[in-house]
Motif scaffolding. Structure first.
Motif, mmCIF file in Angstrom:
data_model
loop_
_atom_site.group_PDB
_atom_site.id
_atom_site.type_symbol
_atom_site.label_atom_id
_atom_site.label_comp_id
_atom_site.label_asym_id
_atom_site.label_seq_id
_atom_site.Cartn_x
_atom_site.Cartn_y
_atom_site.Cartn_z
ATOM 1 N N ASP A 127 9.338 -26.924 10.335
ATOM 2 C CA ASP A 127 8.623 -26.660 9.089
ATOM 3 C C ASP A 127 8.037 -25.251 9.075
ATOM 4 O O ASP A 127 7.771 -24.666 10.129
ATOM 5 N N VAL A 128 7.818 -24.743 7.851
ATOM 6 C CA VAL A 128 7.139 -23.463 7.654
ATOM 7 C C VAL A 128 5.945 -23.693 6.743
ATOM 8 O O VAL A 128 6.089 -24.271 5.659
ATOM 9 N N ILE A 129 4.782 -23.263 7.183
ATOM 10 C CA ILE A 129 3.571 -23.318 6.371
ATOM 11 C C ILE A 129 3.379 -21.958 5.708
ATOM 12 O O ILE A 129 3.354 -20.934 6.397
ATOM 13 N N TYR A 130 3.257 -21.958 4.398
ATOM 14 C CA TYR A 130 2.925 -20.725 3.684
ATOM 15 C C TYR A 130 1.428 -20.717 3.428
ATOM 16 O O TYR A 130 0.899 -21.593 2.742
ATOM 17 N N ASP A 131 0.735 -19.728 3.993
ATOM 18 C CA ASP A 131 -0.707 -19.593 3.823
ATOM 19 C C ASP A 131 -0.979 -18.356 2.976
ATOM 20 O O ASP A 131 -0.855 -17.230 3.458
ATOM 21 N N PRO A 132 -1.343 -18.537 1.694
ATOM 22 C CA PRO A 132 -1.560 -17.367 0.833
ATOM 23 C C PRO A 132 -2.713 -16.488 1.274
ATOM 24 O O PRO A 132 -2.809 -15.328 0.874
ATOM 25 N N ALA A 133 -3.607 -17.033 2.115
ATOM 26 C CA ALA A 133 -4.732 -16.242 2.606
ATOM 27 C C ALA A 133 -4.380 -15.450 3.867
ATOM 28 O O ALA A 133 -5.168 -14.608 4.307
ATOM 29 N N LEU A 134 -3.221 -15.713 4.440
ATOM 30 C CA LEU A 134 -2.778 -14.981 5.632
ATOM 31 C C LEU A 134 -2.093 -13.695 5.176
ATOM 32 O O LEU A 134 -0.866 -13.565 5.213
ATOM 33 N N LYS A 135 -2.874 -12.737 4.757
ATOM 34 C CA LYS A 135 -2.341 -11.510 4.174
ATOM 35 C C LYS A 135 -2.363 -10.371 5.188
ATOM 36 O O LYS A 135 -3.260 -10.294 6.016
ATOM 37 N N VAL A 136 -1.369 -9.507 5.095
ATOM 38 C CA VAL A 136 -1.395 -8.249 5.838
ATOM 39 C C VAL A 136 -1.015 -7.126 4.878
ATOM 40 O O VAL A 136 -0.260 -7.334 3.922
ATOM 41 N N GLY A 137 -1.540 -5.956 5.120
ATOM 42 C CA GLY A 137 -1.093 -4.795 4.367
ATOM 43 C C GLY A 137 0.285 -4.381 4.833
ATOM 44 O O GLY A 137 0.600 -4.456 6.020
ATOM 45 N N VAL A 138 1.132 -3.975 3.902
ATOM 46 C CA VAL A 138 2.481 -3.498 4.230
ATOM 47 C C VAL A 138 2.783 -2.257 3.394
ATOM 48 O O VAL A 138 2.264 -2.101 2.293
ATOM 49 N N SER A 139 3.636 -1.414 3.909
ATOM 50 C CA SER A 139 3.980 -0.179 3.211
ATOM 51 C C SER A 139 4.935 -0.453 2.049
ATOM 52 O O SER A 139 5.851 -1.280 2.156
ATOM 53 N N ARG A 181 0.856 -1.186 0.000
ATOM 54 C CA ARG A 181 0.000 0.000 0.000
ATOM 55 C C ARG A 181 0.893 1.237 0.000
ATOM 56 O O ARG A 181 2.056 1.190 0.395
ATOM 57 N N GLY A 182 0.331 2.368 -0.443
ATOM 58 C CA GLY A 182 1.088 3.610 -0.476
ATOM 59 C C GLY A 182 2.022 3.647 -1.671
ATOM 60 O O GLY A 182 2.078 2.739 -2.495
ATOM 61 N N GLY A 183 2.782 4.730 -1.770
ATOM 62 C CA GLY A 183 3.694 4.884 -2.887
ATOM 63 C C GLY A 183 2.941 4.987 -4.197
ATOM 64 O O GLY A 183 1.749 5.268 -4.238
ATOM 65 N N ASN A 184 3.631 4.715 -5.301
ATOM 66 C CA ASN A 184 2.969 4.725 -6.605
ATOM 67 C C ASN A 184 2.807 3.294 -7.105
ATOM 68 O O ASN A 184 3.250 2.333 -6.468
#
Length: 248
Positions: free
Chosen positions: A192-204, A120-123
């Protein structure tokens, strides 16, 4: 793990009170509230302390410079069976902790979970650069190199047992190391590491809005790889994980 399992959230910060205020407000709105929020304050001179007090978040001062030392101090201090991590510019959705708890409840003890960021933010160009480098570069290329998904510093959580197993191995005294990549590299073959594509957060998107900011991230990446490859050559690391998967 049941609904009473305590969750700690760790947020390292340095002179980013405005972003921190917004992040803490979203944590206060979670459908599954955090049991503990630790803001690890790396010598801030702005009103970070007042922001923490207003949000009733525990402020932990740390004076050794750099995110690796700051984040590690927060993980060390966390009391929760699950330790979640955000950056000050992270914007977690209301079900972020609920999803983390549900995922780790169904996983083995030595497990972490991570997900992507939505820039989010920027161009538009900055947001595109962030998305491509995160998805293709970090989760794609580095994930292949590691043999498992890396944890993303703005959006991950791990079981307490994972941190206990790597806390003496992670880098704390080099401010030019990416702490999330360092944690990812130090994970043992039985973790182990689980990658969850639905576990999203907004980031700058601010790391991609100027050449100076982008160059700084490149420098950190080069230094981090140099440190990690000295710790353990990547091919040897992949072989060890492959052997572990083949064990009955």
């Amino acid at each position: 793990m049941d609904a009473a399992t305590p969750i700690s959230v760790v947020i390292p910060t340095h002179n980013d009170a405005g972003e921190l205020r917004a992040c803490l407000a979203l944590l206060a709105a979670q459908t599954r509230p955090a049991d503990e929020i630790i803001v690890v304050d790396n010598s801030s001179t702005d009103d970070t302390a007042a922001v923490c007090a207003a949000a009733r978040a525990h402020r932990l001062p740390v004076h050794l410079q750099g995110i690796p030392a700051t984040a590690a101090a927060g993980f060390d201090a966390a009391a929760g069976a699950i330790i979640a991590r955000l950056d000050t510019d992270s914007r977690p959705p209301v079900d972020w902790l609920e999803r983390i708890e549900r995922t780790l409840a169904a996983a083995p003890p030595l497990t972490a979970v991570t997900g992507p960021g939505v820039f989010r933010g920027g161009n538009a160009l900055a947001r595109l650069a962030g998305r491509c480098l995160l998805q293709g570069g970090y989760f794609g290329l580095i994930g292949y190199l590691l043999g498992h998904p890396p944890v993303y510093g703005s959006n991950f959580a791990l079981r307490r047992e994972v941190w206990a197993g790597i806390r003496t191995d992670v880098v704390r005294d080099n401010a030019l190391v990416h702490d999330d990549l360092d944690i990812s590299y130090r994970l043992r073959p039985d973790m182990d590491v689980i990658y969850d594509p639905a576990l999203k957060v907004g980031v700058s998107a601010r790391p991609f809005t100027s050449w100076a900011a982008f160059r700084h991230r490149l420098v950190l990446s080069v230094v981090t790889f140099r440190v990690e490859f000295h710790y353990q050559p990547p091919l040897r690391r992949r072989r060890e994980r492959s052997r572990r998967r083949l064990q009955p």
